[in-house]
Write a protein that holds these residues in place. Structure first.
Motif, mmCIF file in Angstrom:
data_model
loop_
_atom_site.group_PDB
_atom_site.id
_atom_site.type_symbol
_atom_site.label_atom_id
_atom_site.label_comp_id
_atom_site.label_asym_id
_atom_site.label_seq_id
_atom_site.Cartn_x
_atom_site.Cartn_y
_atom_site.Cartn_z
ATOM 1 N N THR A 61 2.094 5.990 -7.210
ATOM 2 C CA THR A 61 0.994 6.686 -7.878
ATOM 3 C C THR A 61 1.214 8.194 -7.850
ATOM 4 O O THR A 61 1.049 8.875 -8.873
ATOM 5 N N THR A 87 0.835 -1.200 0.000
ATOM 6 C CA THR A 87 0.000 0.000 0.000
ATOM 7 C C THR A 87 0.874 1.256 0.000
ATOM 8 O O THR A 87 0.627 2.196 -0.763
ATOM 9 N N SER A 88 1.901 1.242 0.851
ATOM 10 C CA SER A 88 2.818 2.392 0.892
ATOM 11 C C SER A 88 3.475 2.599 -0.466
ATOM 12 O O SER A 88 3.521 3.718 -0.987
ATOM 13 N N ALA A 136 0.985 5.762 4.537
ATOM 14 C CA ALA A 136 1.173 5.258 3.181
ATOM 15 C C ALA A 136 1.949 6.272 2.354
ATOM 16 O O ALA A 136 2.814 5.929 1.580
ATOM 17 N N ALA A 137 1.644 7.538 2.519
ATOM 18 C CA ALA A 137 2.403 8.606 1.871
ATOM 19 C C ALA A 137 2.381 9.791 2.826
ATOM 20 O O ALA A 137 1.318 10.234 3.231
ATOM 21 N N THR A 181 -5.841 7.306 1.485
ATOM 22 C CA THR A 181 -5.140 7.022 0.237
ATOM 23 C C THR A 181 -6.067 7.099 -0.978
ATOM 24 O O THR A 181 -5.656 7.569 -2.030
ATOM 25 N N TRP A 182 -7.305 6.627 -0.815
ATOM 26 C CA TRP A 182 -8.244 6.728 -1.933
ATOM 27 C C TRP A 182 -8.531 8.194 -2.264
ATOM 28 O O TRP A 182 -8.656 8.560 -3.435
ATOM 29 N N VAL A 191 -5.793 9.441 -4.458
ATOM 30 C CA VAL A 191 -5.906 8.981 -5.843
ATOM 31 C C VAL A 191 -6.971 9.767 -6.600
ATOM 32 O O VAL A 191 -6.745 10.225 -7.727
ATOM 33 N N ASN A 218 2.564 1.475 -3.508
ATOM 34 C CA ASN A 218 1.639 1.863 -4.585
ATOM 35 C C ASN A 218 1.203 3.318 -4.459
ATOM 36 O O ASN A 218 1.038 4.010 -5.463
ATOM 37 N N THR A 219 1.015 3.758 -3.231
ATOM 38 C CA THR A 219 0.612 5.153 -3.040
ATOM 39 C C THR A 219 1.722 6.100 -3.478
ATOM 40 O O THR A 219 1.478 7.055 -4.227
ATOM 41 N N TRP A 254 -1.852 2.178 -8.918
ATOM 42 C CA TRP A 254 -2.535 1.994 -7.648
ATOM 43 C C TRP A 254 -2.883 0.532 -7.405
ATOM 44 O O TRP A 254 -2.777 0.024 -6.298
#
Lengths: 143, 80
Positions: free
Chosen positions: A65, A58-59, A119-120, B2-3, B6, A61-62, B25
């Motif tokens: 992204t 999760t970390s 995560a970020a 986090t969502w 995004v 991917n965040t 993601w």
């Protein structure tokens, strides 16, 4: 009675003693095998700074992204500048914001590889928003 | 949280980049992150504005060593 290796069949005290010793050895070995993962794995996880795979994913991917979108937005902005569709006046300001973002992202990635709770980090998100906001104002709404 | 990030990113960079964002993601859910993945991400994050300008100039067919290329690169030093 002759022992055939099975403790159930041993009648002599000597045989019982051997069987008990064998049982104790087996018990010790079993306990060792059971306790080994419990004693070795957690310290390794702590030393390696690992989190559960899903949390680390999760970390990652965040961060990936946020990095990909900021990089793509900045590259698209540069393409417009090079094509002469957007004035060059704001390029130094946008680039300064971008470079600051990249520095924060590098630090965040370094931390995330070992241990982070977020995560970020919010400062990375804020820096990304700064880059995207400065690009939007440089474009002057001509997206 | 986090969502929300995004969704906000997609809103800001526009729908054409939404596919890229969503692919990043959703990539390899549940799998542990490999060392190569961290290295690749770090390599992306290590690019400066000037390096990206040079790359975009080359993509546009402009030599970064030319006068025009140098002028663009001078803009992308990042100092206000």
């Amino acid at each position: 009675m002759r022992s055939n290796g099975s403790c159930a069949n041993s009648a002599l005290g000597v045989e019982n003693g051997r069987c008990m010793k064998r049982y104790r050895n087996l018990l010790s070995l079993s306990l060792l095998l059971l306790l080994l993962p419990l004693s070795v794995v957690p310290p390794l996880l702590v030393i390696g700074g690992c989190k559960t795979p899903s949390a680390q994913r999760t970390s990652y991917n965040t961060l990936a992204t946020v990095e990909a979108s900021t990089l793509a937005a900045y590259s698209a902005y540069l393409d417009l500048v090079i094509a002469g569709k957007v004035p060059t006046n704001d390029v130094p300001r946008v680039t300064k914001n971008f470079n600051s973002f990249q520095q924060l992202m590098t630090s965040a990635i370094t931390l995330a590889q070992f241990n982070v709770t977020n995560a970020a980090p919010p400062d990375v998100i804020a820096a990304s928003q700064g880059v995207l906001g400065s690009i939007a104002s440089a474009k002057g709404g001509a997206r | 949280m986090t969502w929300a990030i995004v969704i906000q990113l997609i809103a800001q960079v526009g729908l054409p980049l939404a596919n890229t964002i969503l692919q990043k993601w959703f990539s390899n859910p549940g799998a542990s992150v490999t060392g190569d993945e961290w290295k690749a991400l770090m390599a992306e994050a290590s690019k400066s504005g000037q390096e990206l300008m040079a790359a975009r100039l080359q993509a546009a067919g402009i030599d970064p060593a030319s006068e025009q290329g140098k002028a663009f690169l001078a803009l992308s030093v990042g100092v206000t």
